[in-house]
Design a protein around this motif. Structure first.
Motif, PDB file in Angstrom:
ATOM      1  N   ASN A  56      67.632  92.365  23.934  1.00  0.00           N
ATOM      2  CA  ASN A  56      67.311  92.406  25.528  1.00  0.00           C
ATOM      3  C   ASN A  56      68.440  92.133  26.336  1.00  0.00           C
ATOM      4  O   ASN A  56      68.672  92.479  27.521  1.00  0.00           O
TER       5      ASN A  56
ATOM      6  N   LYS B 298      71.302  94.896  26.261  1.00  0.00           N
ATOM      7  CA  LYS B 298      70.859  96.047  26.832  1.00  0.00           C
ATOM      8  C   LYS B 298      71.027  96.018  28.133  1.00  0.00           C
ATOM      9  O   LYS B 298      71.410  96.872  29.125  1.00  0.00           O
ATOM     10  N   CYS B 299      70.554  94.789  28.786  1.00  0.00           N
ATOM     11  CA  CYS B 299      70.781  94.540  30.504  1.00  0.00           C
ATOM     12  C   CYS B 299      72.401  94.550  30.671  1.00  0.00           C
ATOM     13  O   CYS B 299      72.656  95.073  31.630  1.00  0.00           O
TER      14      CYS B 299
ATOM     15  N   PRO C 227      69.069  84.037  22.668  1.00  0.00           N
ATOM     16  CA  PRO C 227      68.603  85.025  23.545  1.00  0.00           C
ATOM     17  C   PRO C 227      67.655  84.433  24.658  1.00  0.00           C
ATOM     18  O   PRO C 227      67.784  85.086  25.842  1.00  0.00           O
TER      19      PRO C 227
ATOM     20  N   MET D  83      68.652  85.383  28.613  1.00  0.00           N
ATOM     21  CA  MET D  83      67.730  85.938  29.835  1.00  0.00           C
ATOM     22  C   MET D  83      67.791  85.130  30.994  1.00  0.00           C
ATOM     23  O   MET D  83      67.733  85.589  32.018  1.00  0.00           O
TER      24      MET D  83
ATOM     25  N   PHE E  63      68.935  90.593  35.999  1.00  0.00           N
ATOM     26  CA  PHE E  63      67.719  91.032  35.262  1.00  0.00           C
ATOM     27  C   PHE E  63      66.637  90.550  35.955  1.00  0.00           C
ATOM     28  O   PHE E  63      66.513  89.316  36.654  1.00  0.00           O
TER      29      PHE E  63
END
Length: 194
Positions: free
Chosen positions: A129, A132-133, A163, A167, A176
């Motif tokens: 994630n 990907k961002c 992770p 984030m 994000f």
């Protein structure tokens, strides 16, 4: 005890990754190419991707099809792993592929990757994630050891080691959800390796 086991697993993965240092994993080549023709096919492919390399730089030590994972569909071709004699040639090929705007039609659908251990691959997958961002925002990134993302942001290095931390950083930086434009990101962000 758990921390010691984790460090031991990281060191074992690093040793395996080091032994694969000169390898390239090639995905998407049709299995109609026989084993004897793989080296010449790969040399043509690598020359098409990185034309500035001399033929002497593209010495292959070996090339072979890898076993097909059980969960892979029958119509999907197996990967090929090849070892180049020169690490610099391997890096030049992978760098050129990442920067290439187009690939000759003969090789469309073929992708090249660094050949890493299953442990490292699984650990990197945990960051999907976050990466990907970063890709959606057109930001390149590098991996460090043990598995972490290394990012220069506004002149200071940020190491993203798990992770959840990744984030949180993306939210702090306004990435994000993807809220920044690619142009403003390119001007203020830089990503580098150890």
């Amino acid at each position: 005890m758990e921390a010691d086991n984790k460090r031991l697993l990281e060191k074992m993965a690093d040793l395996e990754d080091s032994s694969h240092r000169n390898n390239i994993r090639v995905r998407g080549v049709l299995e109609t190419i026989v084993q004897e023709d793989l080296p010449s096919y790969l040399l043509w492919l690598f020359q098409a991707i990185q034309a500035s390399l001399e033929p002497a730089d593209l010495r292959l030590d070996r090339a072979h099809w890898v076993p097909k994972p059980q969960n892979l569909a029958q119509d999907v071709p197996r990967d090929i792993v090849t070892r180049l004699n020169y690490y610099s040639a391997k890096e030049a090929i992978l760098t050129a592929q990442r920067k290439a705007s187009e690939i000759p039609p003969t090789y469309v659908g073929i992708a090249l990757y660094a050949d890493i251990s299953p442990t490292t691959m699984s650990r990197r997958g945990d960051f999907i994630n976050v990466t990907k961002c970063l890709r959606n925002n057109k930001l390149p990134y590098r991996w460090g050891f043990p598995t972490k993302l290394l990012i220069w942001c506004n002149g200071s290095l940020t190491k993203i080691e798990d992770p959840a931390q990744g984030m949180e950083k993306l939210k702090t930086w306004g990435l994000f959800p993807d809220t920044r434009t690619a142009a403003s990101q390119a001007a203020t962000w830089k990503v580098t390796a150890d």
